[in-house]
Enzyme design. Structure first.
Site, PDB file in Angstrom:
ATOM      1  N   THR A  74      54.795 -28.145  12.414  1.00  0.00           N
ATOM      2  CA  THR A  74      53.610 -27.680  13.120  1.00  0.00           C
ATOM      3  C   THR A  74      52.378 -28.031  12.303  1.00  0.00           C
ATOM      4  OG1 THR A  74      52.643 -25.871  14.400  1.00  0.00           O
ATOM      5  CG2 THR A  74      53.454 -25.333  12.188  1.00  0.00           C
ATOM      6  N   TYR A  75      51.228 -27.714  12.861  1.00  0.00           N
ATOM      7  CA  TYR A  75      49.953 -28.008  12.210  1.00  0.00           C
ATOM      8  C   TYR A  75      49.156 -26.727  12.042  1.00  0.00           C
ATOM      9  CZ  TYR A  75      45.102 -29.469  11.669  1.00  0.00           C
ATOM     10  OH  TYR A  75      43.812 -29.605  11.219  1.00  0.00           O
ATOM     11  N   SER A 141      52.518 -20.576  17.815  1.00  0.00           N
ATOM     12  CA  SER A 141      53.799 -20.971  17.232  1.00  0.00           C
ATOM     13  C   SER A 141      54.303 -19.871  16.306  1.00  0.00           C
ATOM     14  CB  SER A 141      53.644 -22.280  16.455  1.00  0.00           C
ATOM     15  OG  SER A 141      53.133 -23.307  17.284  1.00  0.00           O
ATOM     16  N   GLY A 143      57.359 -18.781  13.213  1.00  0.00           N
ATOM     17  CA  GLY A 143      58.388 -19.178  12.263  1.00  0.00           C
ATOM     18  C   GLY A 143      58.546 -18.098  11.215  1.00  0.00           C
ATOM     19  N   GLY A 154      55.306 -16.034   9.780  1.00  0.00           N
ATOM     20  CA  GLY A 154      54.820 -15.277  10.929  1.00  0.00           C
ATOM     21  C   GLY A 154      54.379 -16.156  12.077  1.00  0.00           C
ATOM     22  N   ALA A 156      51.119 -18.434  14.273  1.00  0.00           N
ATOM     23  CA  ALA A 156      49.882 -19.220  14.199  1.00  0.00           C
ATOM     24  C   ALA A 156      49.323 -19.325  15.610  1.00  0.00           C
ATOM     25  CB  ALA A 156      50.160 -20.601  13.617  1.00  0.00           C
ATOM     26  N   CYS A 172      56.674 -28.364  16.973  1.00  0.00           N
ATOM     27  CA  CYS A 172      57.877 -27.527  16.968  1.00  0.00           C
ATOM     28  C   CYS A 172      59.114 -28.310  17.407  1.00  0.00           C
ATOM     29  CB  CYS A 172      57.693 -26.290  17.826  1.00  0.00           C
ATOM     30  SG  CYS A 172      56.252 -25.304  17.337  1.00  0.00           S
TER      31      CYS A 172
END
Length: 218
Positions: A74-75, A141, A143, A154, A156, A172
């Site tokens: 992810t970014y 997102s 994670g 956590g 984003a 993802c």
């Protein structure tokens, strides 16, 4: 007392905060209060523990960090509200709360869904692809990493940011997944991390049933 400490950290490098989360988790004990860390990161791609290199489509000058959270690539960038949850799941269970890792993921998704609802926006999770979506586009997102019954990492939540770097990855791990942000749905003056984060925290606090809160600025 079931206290939640909220730390407002501003803009901080990803790796620095990641290692601080690891240290916090490794050194906490049964009396350590759960914490939420609110932070924004300078531009960085993070690759989850299940990440595959082919999901980085176009290498750029943006750094890529291999991390220990679940999920794929992810970014992160400024204007994205990151909320890290450092939660003692074992202790919640000992208090009689039936909280599993899946329940924690659901709690994170629901705090975003409820925050979007505060703005009159309908967001929803997907059972096979953790996160929160609006009309098929991903706005948040997720994670996590669980170590000895305690969580870190956590969510984003895209608030008001440059989404262009997402074009260089399969977000993802999903090819063609389109990203979106809060700014696309409300006035830009309202789409600000410092206005959104209290709503996220309040919903998370209520969903998991905390009864005391302390806010710390940096």
């Amino acid at each position: 007392m079931n206290q939640l400490i909220v730390r407002q950290l501003g803009v901080q490098p990803y790796e620095e905060i990641w290692h601080q989360m690891q240290d916090f988790t490794d050194n906490r004990n049964e009396n350590t209060a759960d914490e939420i860390w609110l932070v924004q990161h300078p531009s960085v791609f993070t690759q989850g523990s299940a990440g595959k290199p082919e999901h980085l489509l176009n290498p750029t000058n943006i750094p890529v960090v291999q991390t220990d959270r679940g999920g794929q690539i992810t970014y992160h960038g400024e204007g994205q509200q990151v909320m890290y949850v450092l939660i003692d799941i074992k202790r919640l269970k000992a208090q009689g709360k039936d909280v599993s890792v899946r329940d924690l993921v659901t709690a994170l998704e629901q705090c975003v869904v409820k925050t979007l609802a505060d703005y009159g926006i309908e967001g929803y999770p997907k059972p096979d692809a953790p996160g929160v979506y609006i009309n098929g586009k991903k706005i948040c997102s997720l994670g996590l990493r669980i170590r000895q019954g305690r969580s870190f990492h956590g969510l984003a939540f895209n608030v008001n940011m440059d989404l262009t770097p997402f074009r260089n990855i399969n977000p993802c791990g999903y090819a063609g997944l389109e990203m979106t942000q809060l700014k696309d749905y409300i006035a830009e003056s309202e789409a600000q991390c410092d206005l959104v984060s209290p709503k996220l925290v309040a919903h998370f606090y209520n969903i998991l049933g905390y009864n005391a809160q302390q806010i710390i600025n940096k």
